[in-house]
Enzyme design. Structure first.
Site, PDB file in Angstrom:
ATOM      1  N   HIS A  61       0.814  -1.212   0.000  1.00 56.22           N
ATOM      2  CA  HIS A  61       0.000   0.000   0.000  1.00 56.22           C
ATOM      3  C   HIS A  61       0.852   1.269   0.000  1.00 56.22           C
ATOM      4  CE1 HIS A  61      -3.118  -2.630   2.315  1.00 56.22           C
ATOM      5  NE2 HIS A  61      -3.074  -2.929   1.026  1.00 56.22           N
ATOM      6  N   TYR A 131       2.414   1.090  13.860  1.00 52.31           N
ATOM      7  CA  TYR A 131       3.287   1.929  13.047  1.00 52.31           C
ATOM      8  C   TYR A 131       2.830   3.384  13.042  1.00 52.31           C
ATOM      9  CZ  TYR A 131      -0.186   0.473   9.538  1.00 52.31           C
ATOM     10  OH  TYR A 131      -1.344   0.168   8.870  1.00 52.31           O
TER      11      TYR A 131
END
Ligand code: T46
Length: 188
Positions: A61, A131
Protein backbone atom coordinates in the site's frame (compact mmCIF):
# COMPACT_ATOMS: atom_id res chain seq x y z
CA UNK A 1 20.96 1.51 16.66
CA UNK A 2 20.36 2.41 12.98
CA UNK A 3 21.32 0.26 9.97
CA UNK A 4 20.95 1.49 6.37
CA UNK A 5 19.57 -0.81 3.70
CA UNK A 6 20.24 -0.82 -0.03
CA UNK A 7 17.18 1.40 -0.48
CA UNK A 8 17.68 5.12 0.05
CA UNK A 9 16.11 6.26 3.33
CA UNK A 10 14.85 2.79 4.37
CA UNK A 11 16.59 2.05 7.67
CA UNK A 12 16.40 -0.62 10.37
CA UNK A 13 16.25 0.83 13.88
CA UNK A 14 16.94 -1.12 17.05
CA UNK A 15 16.02 1.07 20.06
CA UNK A 16 18.17 0.60 23.15
CA UNK A 17 16.51 -1.56 25.85
CA UNK A 18 17.21 -0.86 29.51
CA UNK A 19 16.78 -4.24 31.19
CA UNK A 20 16.54 -4.93 34.88
CA UNK A 21 15.01 -7.52 37.18
CA UNK A 22 11.49 -6.24 36.25
CA UNK A 23 11.98 -6.58 32.49
CA UNK A 24 12.93 -3.71 30.14
CA UNK A 25 12.24 -0.12 29.14
CA UNK A 26 12.89 1.44 25.74
CA UNK A 27 12.01 4.59 23.89
CA UNK A 28 10.21 3.36 20.77
CA UNK A 29 10.31 6.81 19.17
CA UNK A 30 12.25 9.96 20.07
CA UNK A 31 12.48 12.76 17.54
CA UNK A 32 15.84 13.89 18.94
CA UNK A 33 17.39 10.43 18.70
CA UNK A 34 16.38 10.09 15.04
CA UNK A 35 17.61 13.65 14.36
CA UNK A 36 21.09 12.55 15.50
CA UNK A 37 21.03 10.22 12.47
CA UNK A 38 19.74 12.90 10.11
CA UNK A 39 16.17 11.59 10.22
CA UNK A 40 13.80 14.54 10.60
CA UNK A 41 10.51 12.81 9.75
CA UNK A 42 7.67 13.80 12.07
CA UNK A 43 4.61 11.60 12.63
CA UNK A 44 0.96 12.55 13.05
CA UNK A 45 -0.90 9.23 13.26
CA UNK A 46 -0.36 5.91 15.04
CA UNK A 47 -1.86 2.74 13.58
CA UNK A 48 -2.18 -0.78 14.94
CA UNK A 49 -3.31 -3.96 13.22
CA UNK A 50 -3.86 -7.47 14.55
CA UNK A 51 -3.70 -10.52 12.32
CA UNK A 52 -4.97 -13.89 13.59
CA UNK A 53 -3.17 -16.17 11.18
CA UNK A 54 0.37 -16.83 10.02
CA UNK A 55 0.62 -15.94 6.33
CA UNK A 56 -1.60 -12.88 6.56
CA UNK A 57 -0.42 -10.34 3.98
CA UNK A 58 -1.29 -6.64 4.33
CA UNK A 59 -0.13 -4.55 1.37
CA UNK A 60 1.43 -3.41 -0.83
CA UNK A 61 0.00 0.00 0.00
CA UNK A 62 0.82 3.69 -0.30
CA UNK A 63 -0.80 7.09 -0.09
CA UNK A 64 -0.02 9.51 -2.92
CA UNK A 65 1.00 13.14 -2.42
CA UNK A 66 -0.11 15.42 -0.81
CA UNK A 67 -0.84 12.69 1.80
CA UNK A 68 2.21 10.52 1.15
CA UNK A 69 3.18 8.68 4.31
CA UNK A 70 6.50 7.75 5.80
CA UNK A 71 6.05 4.89 8.29
CA UNK A 72 7.89 3.65 11.35
CA UNK A 73 6.87 0.01 11.80
CA UNK A 74 7.30 -2.24 14.83
CA UNK A 75 5.78 -5.44 16.18
CA UNK A 76 4.03 -5.70 19.54
CA UNK A 77 3.35 -9.45 19.37
CA UNK A 78 4.69 -12.09 16.99
CA UNK A 79 6.98 -11.85 13.97
CA UNK A 80 6.51 -10.29 10.51
CA UNK A 81 8.51 -10.01 7.30
CA UNK A 82 8.24 -6.30 6.50
CA UNK A 83 8.77 -5.09 2.93
CA UNK A 84 9.37 -1.72 1.28
CA UNK A 85 9.40 -1.12 -2.51
CA UNK A 86 10.89 1.99 -4.13
CA UNK A 87 8.29 3.61 -6.43
CA UNK A 88 9.97 7.01 -6.88
CA UNK A 89 10.15 7.60 -10.63
CA UNK A 90 13.72 8.33 -11.70
CA UNK A 91 15.15 6.49 -8.69
CA UNK A 92 18.11 4.23 -9.52
CA UNK A 93 16.38 1.58 -7.36
CA UNK A 94 12.88 2.05 -8.81
CA UNK A 95 10.94 -1.22 -8.38
CA UNK A 96 13.56 -2.66 -6.03
CA UNK A 97 12.49 -4.05 -2.65
CA UNK A 98 14.00 -4.79 0.74
CA UNK A 99 12.61 -7.07 3.45
CA UNK A 100 13.36 -7.25 7.14
CA UNK A 101 12.14 -9.58 9.87
CA UNK A 102 10.64 -7.51 12.70
CA UNK A 103 9.70 -9.13 16.00
CA UNK A 104 8.26 -8.13 19.36
CA UNK A 105 11.09 -10.02 21.02
CA UNK A 106 13.82 -8.10 19.19
CA UNK A 107 11.97 -4.79 19.26
CA UNK A 108 13.48 -3.74 15.94
CA UNK A 109 11.75 -1.27 13.61
CA UNK A 110 11.72 -0.40 9.91
CA UNK A 111 11.56 3.24 8.80
CA UNK A 112 10.01 3.56 5.34
CA UNK A 113 10.01 7.03 3.75
CA UNK A 114 7.22 8.39 1.58
CA UNK A 115 7.68 7.19 -2.00
CA UNK A 116 7.68 3.52 -1.09
CA UNK A 117 5.10 0.74 -1.10
CA UNK A 118 4.72 -0.98 2.27
CA UNK A 119 3.49 -4.44 3.11
CA UNK A 120 4.15 -7.33 5.45
CA UNK A 121 3.41 -11.00 5.92
CA UNK A 122 2.92 -12.50 9.37
CA UNK A 123 5.31 -15.28 10.34
CA UNK A 124 3.44 -16.21 13.52
CA UNK A 125 -0.24 -16.27 14.51
CA UNK A 126 -1.76 -13.41 16.54
CA UNK A 127 0.58 -10.69 15.21
CA UNK A 128 0.10 -7.13 16.44
CA UNK A 129 1.83 -4.47 14.34
CA UNK A 130 2.05 -0.81 15.34
CA UNK A 131 3.29 1.93 13.05
CA UNK A 132 3.61 5.68 13.03
CA UNK A 133 2.57 7.62 9.90
CA UNK A 134 3.86 11.02 8.80
CA UNK A 135 0.54 12.04 7.20
CA UNK A 136 -3.07 11.34 8.21
CA UNK A 137 -5.24 8.67 6.59
CA UNK A 138 -6.52 10.09 3.30
CA UNK A 139 -8.51 7.38 1.51
CA UNK A 140 -8.76 9.37 -1.75
CA UNK A 141 -4.98 9.12 -2.15
CA UNK A 142 -4.64 5.40 -1.32
CA UNK A 143 -3.09 2.99 -3.80
CA UNK A 144 -2.27 -0.74 -3.74
CA UNK A 145 -0.12 -3.10 -5.81
CA UNK A 146 -0.40 -6.89 -5.75
CA UNK A 147 1.97 -8.41 -3.18
CA UNK A 148 2.90 -11.24 -5.58
CA UNK A 149 3.44 -9.03 -8.63
CA UNK A 150 5.83 -10.88 -10.98
CA UNK A 151 7.70 -7.68 -11.89
CA UNK A 152 8.55 -7.13 -8.21
CA UNK A 153 9.21 -10.83 -7.49
CA UNK A 154 9.20 -10.25 -3.72
CA UNK A 155 10.18 -13.30 -1.66
CA UNK A 156 7.49 -13.45 1.05
CA UNK A 157 8.49 -16.91 2.26
CA UNK A 158 5.02 -18.29 1.52
CA UNK A 159 3.24 -19.65 -1.55
CA UNK A 160 1.03 -16.82 -2.94
CA UNK A 161 -1.96 -19.13 -2.90
CA UNK A 162 -1.54 -19.58 0.86
CA UNK A 163 -1.68 -15.84 1.64
CA UNK A 164 -4.55 -14.59 3.81
CA UNK A 165 -5.65 -11.40 2.00
CA UNK A 166 -8.30 -8.69 2.22
CA UNK A 167 -10.59 -8.38 -0.81
CA UNK A 168 -8.88 -5.07 -1.54
CA UNK A 169 -5.43 -6.65 -1.64
CA UNK A 170 -6.64 -9.63 -3.65
CA UNK A 171 -7.83 -7.15 -6.31
CA UNK A 172 -4.81 -4.81 -6.17
CA UNK A 173 -3.29 -3.37 -9.36
CA UNK A 174 -0.34 -4.79 -11.25
CA UNK A 175 2.96 -2.98 -10.70
CA UNK A 176 3.18 -2.29 -14.44
CA UNK A 177 -0.09 -0.33 -14.18
CA UNK A 178 1.19 1.87 -11.37
CA UNK A 179 1.37 5.52 -12.39
CA UNK A 180 3.78 6.52 -9.67
CA UNK A 181 3.01 9.97 -8.27
CA UNK A 182 6.45 10.17 -6.63
CA UNK A 183 9.52 11.85 -8.07
CA UNK A 184 12.98 10.72 -6.97
CA UNK A 185 14.45 12.79 -4.13
CA UNK A 186 17.55 11.48 -2.39
CA UNK A 187 17.23 10.94 1.38
CA UNK A 188 19.97 12.06 3.84
C1 T46 B 1 -4.92 2.46 6.80
C2 T46 B 1 -6.18 2.89 7.50
C3 T46 B 1 -7.35 2.16 7.39
N1 T46 B 1 -8.47 2.58 8.03
C4 T46 B 1 -9.68 1.78 7.92
C5 T46 B 1 -10.14 1.55 6.49
C6 T46 B 1 -10.66 0.15 6.47
O1 T46 B 1 -12.06 0.16 6.68
C7 T46 B 1 -9.99 -0.54 7.65
C8 T46 B 1 -8.95 -1.55 7.22
O2 T46 B 1 -8.06 -0.87 6.35
P1 T46 B 1 -7.07 -1.71 5.45
O3 T46 B 1 -7.75 -2.94 4.97
O4 T46 B 1 -6.48 -0.76 4.43
O5 T46 B 1 -5.94 -2.13 6.51
P2 T46 B 1 -4.55 -2.79 6.13
O6 T46 B 1 -4.72 -3.79 5.04
O7 T46 B 1 -3.91 -3.21 7.40
O8 T46 B 1 -3.76 -1.57 5.49
C9 T46 B 1 -2.56 -1.08 6.04
O9 T46 B 1 -1.58 -2.01 5.75
C10 T46 B 1 -0.36 -1.62 5.20
C11 T46 B 1 0.70 -2.53 5.75
C12 T46 B 1 0.01 -0.20 5.36
O10 T46 B 1 1.18 0.16 5.37
C13 T46 B 1 -1.06 0.81 5.38
O11 T46 B 1 -0.84 1.71 6.45
C14 T46 B 1 -2.42 0.32 5.48
O12 T46 B 1 -2.90 0.37 4.16
O13 T46 B 1 -9.38 0.50 8.43
C15 T46 B 1 -8.50 3.74 8.80
O14 T46 B 1 -9.54 4.10 9.36
N2 T46 B 1 -7.35 4.49 8.91
C16 T46 B 1 -6.19 4.11 8.29
O15 T46 B 1 -5.16 4.81 8.42
Amino acid sequence: MIEKTELDGVVIIEPRRFTDSRGYFCETYNINTLAEFGITTTFVQDNQSFSEETGTVRGLHFQAPPAAQAKLVRVLSGVIWDVAVDIRSGSPTFGHWVGCELSAEKGNQLLIPAGYLHGFVTRTPKCTVAYKCSAPYTPATEGAVRFDDPDLAIDWGIRPEDAVLSDKDAAAAAFADLNTPFTYEAHP
